[in-house]
Design a protein around this motif. Structure first.
Motif, PDB file in Angstrom:
ATOM      1  N   GLU A  30       0.181  -1.728   0.024  1.00  0.00           N
ATOM      2  CA  GLU A  30       0.261  -0.333  -0.217  1.00  0.00           C
ATOM      3  C   GLU A  30       1.110   1.705  -0.331  1.00  0.00           C
ATOM      4  OE1 GLU A  30      -2.860   0.267   2.900  1.00  0.00           O
ATOM      5  OE2 GLU A  30      -2.832  -1.808   2.786  1.00  0.00           O
ATOM      6  N   GLU A  31       0.648   1.827  -1.166  1.00  0.00           N
ATOM      7  CA  GLU A  31       1.660   2.855  -0.996  1.00  0.00           C
ATOM      8  C   GLU A  31       0.106   4.542  -1.202  1.00  0.00           C
ATOM      9  OE1 GLU A  31       5.343   3.661  -2.154  1.00  0.00           O
ATOM     10  OE2 GLU A  31       4.051   3.463  -4.106  1.00  0.00           O
ATOM     11  N   MET A  32       0.634   5.601  -0.781  1.00  0.00           N
ATOM     12  CA  MET A  32      -0.573   6.366  -0.352  1.00  0.00           C
ATOM     13  C   MET A  32      -0.734   8.620  -1.299  1.00  0.00           C
ATOM     14  SD  MET A  32      -3.060   5.107  -0.198  1.00  0.00           S
ATOM     15  CE  MET A  32      -3.321   3.165  -0.298  1.00  0.00           C
ATOM     16  N   LEU A  33       0.910   7.833  -1.685  1.00  0.00           N
ATOM     17  CA  LEU A  33       1.983   9.213  -1.959  1.00  0.00           C
ATOM     18  C   LEU A  33       0.846   9.661  -3.145  1.00  0.00           C
ATOM     19  CD1 LEU A  33       5.449   8.073  -2.030  1.00  0.00           C
ATOM     20  CD2 LEU A  33       3.989   9.972  -0.437  1.00  0.00           C
ATOM     21  N   THR A  34       1.108  10.838  -3.474  1.00  0.00           N
ATOM     22  CA  THR A  34       0.625  11.390  -4.628  1.00  0.00           C
ATOM     23  C   THR A  34       1.438  12.295  -5.729  1.00  0.00           C
ATOM     24  OG1 THR A  34      -0.575  13.267  -3.802  1.00  0.00           O
ATOM     25  CG2 THR A  34      -1.861  11.297  -4.843  1.00  0.00           C
ATOM     26  N   TYR A  61      -0.687  -3.988  -5.410  1.00  0.00           N
ATOM     27  CA  TYR A  61      -0.419  -2.338  -5.257  1.00  0.00           C
ATOM     28  C   TYR A  61      -1.256  -1.905  -4.906  1.00  0.00           C
ATOM     29  CZ  TYR A  61       2.291   2.082  -5.912  1.00  0.00           C
ATOM     30  OH  TYR A  61       2.816   3.027  -5.809  1.00  0.00           O
ATOM     31  N   LEU A  62      -1.975  -0.901  -3.970  1.00  0.00           N
ATOM     32  CA  LEU A  62      -2.470  -0.500  -3.479  1.00  0.00           C
ATOM     33  C   LEU A  62      -2.398   0.996  -3.511  1.00  0.00           C
ATOM     34  CD1 LEU A  62      -5.653  -0.688  -2.807  1.00  0.00           C
ATOM     35  CD2 LEU A  62      -5.290  -0.787  -0.213  1.00  0.00           C
ATOM     36  N   THR A  63      -2.882   1.654  -4.315  1.00  0.00           N
ATOM     37  CA  THR A  63      -2.771   3.470  -4.386  1.00  0.00           C
ATOM     38  C   THR A  63      -4.035   4.231  -4.650  1.00  0.00           C
ATOM     39  OG1 THR A  63      -1.068   4.798  -5.420  1.00  0.00           O
ATOM     40  CG2 THR A  63      -1.674   3.258  -6.865  1.00  0.00           C
ATOM     41  N   SER A  64      -3.692   5.102  -3.661  1.00  0.00           N
ATOM     42  CA  SER A  64      -4.391   6.607  -4.369  1.00  0.00           C
ATOM     43  C   SER A  64      -3.961   7.445  -5.222  1.00  0.00           C
ATOM     44  CB  SER A  64      -4.920   7.212  -3.026  1.00  0.00           C
ATOM     45  OG  SER A  64      -3.614   8.072  -2.928  1.00  0.00           O
ATOM     46  N   ASP A  65      -3.085   7.022  -6.135  1.00  0.00           N
ATOM     47  CA  ASP A  65      -2.826   7.935  -7.229  1.00  0.00           C
ATOM     48  C   ASP A  65      -2.755   7.144  -8.589  1.00  0.00           C
ATOM     49  OD1 ASP A  65      -1.995   9.753  -9.029  1.00  0.00           O
ATOM     50  OD2 ASP A  65      -0.047  10.237  -7.793  1.00  0.00           O
ATOM     51  N   PRO A  66      -3.938   7.282  -9.652  1.00  0.00           N
ATOM     52  CA  PRO A  66      -4.195   6.635 -10.828  1.00  0.00           C
ATOM     53  C   PRO A  66      -2.829   6.614 -11.548  1.00  0.00           C
ATOM     54  CG  PRO A  66      -5.115   8.416 -10.901  1.00  0.00           C
ATOM     55  CD  PRO A  66      -5.125   8.447  -9.353  1.00  0.00           C
TER      56      PRO A  66
END
Length: 108
Positions: A30-34, A61-66
């Protein structure tokens, strides 16, 4: 020319389609960087997530940045096309969690 070497398979899921995979069983990184640009996202993914997911330390891989998800899918597909992948399939999807869209990329 050997046609088997130059083929690939893409799998797309419709949102309501049944899945044969339990997303709870996937080892997620998990990575929540943008990032502001696709180039920055690529530099980041290629230095970290690509090796962890492509190298099989994690399945997904789980992210908030498309942009991060896009770059990872692109580079995993490239790895698979070159015949250097240790996985058979690449999947991508998105889900809503706490009002935020999360992008998921995983291999099997």
């Amino acid at each position: 020319m050997d046609e088997e070497k130059n083929t690939h398979r893409e799998i797309f899921w419709v949102k309501d389609e049944n899945r044969n995979v339990n997303l709870q069983d996937i080892r997620w990184f998990e990575e929540m960087l943008t990032f502001d640009t696709l180039r920055e996202a690529e530099e980041w993914v290629m230095s970290d997530a690509y090796n962890k997911v492509g190298g099989r330390q994690f399945d997904g891989y789980l992210t908030s940045d498309p942009k991060l998800a896009f770059v990872l899918v692109y580079n995993l597909t490239r790895l698979k096309t070159l015949g250097r992948a240790s996985f058979n399939n690449i999947y991508a999807d998105e889900k809503e969690k706490d009002g935020q869209t999360l992008f998921m990329v995983w291999v099997s």
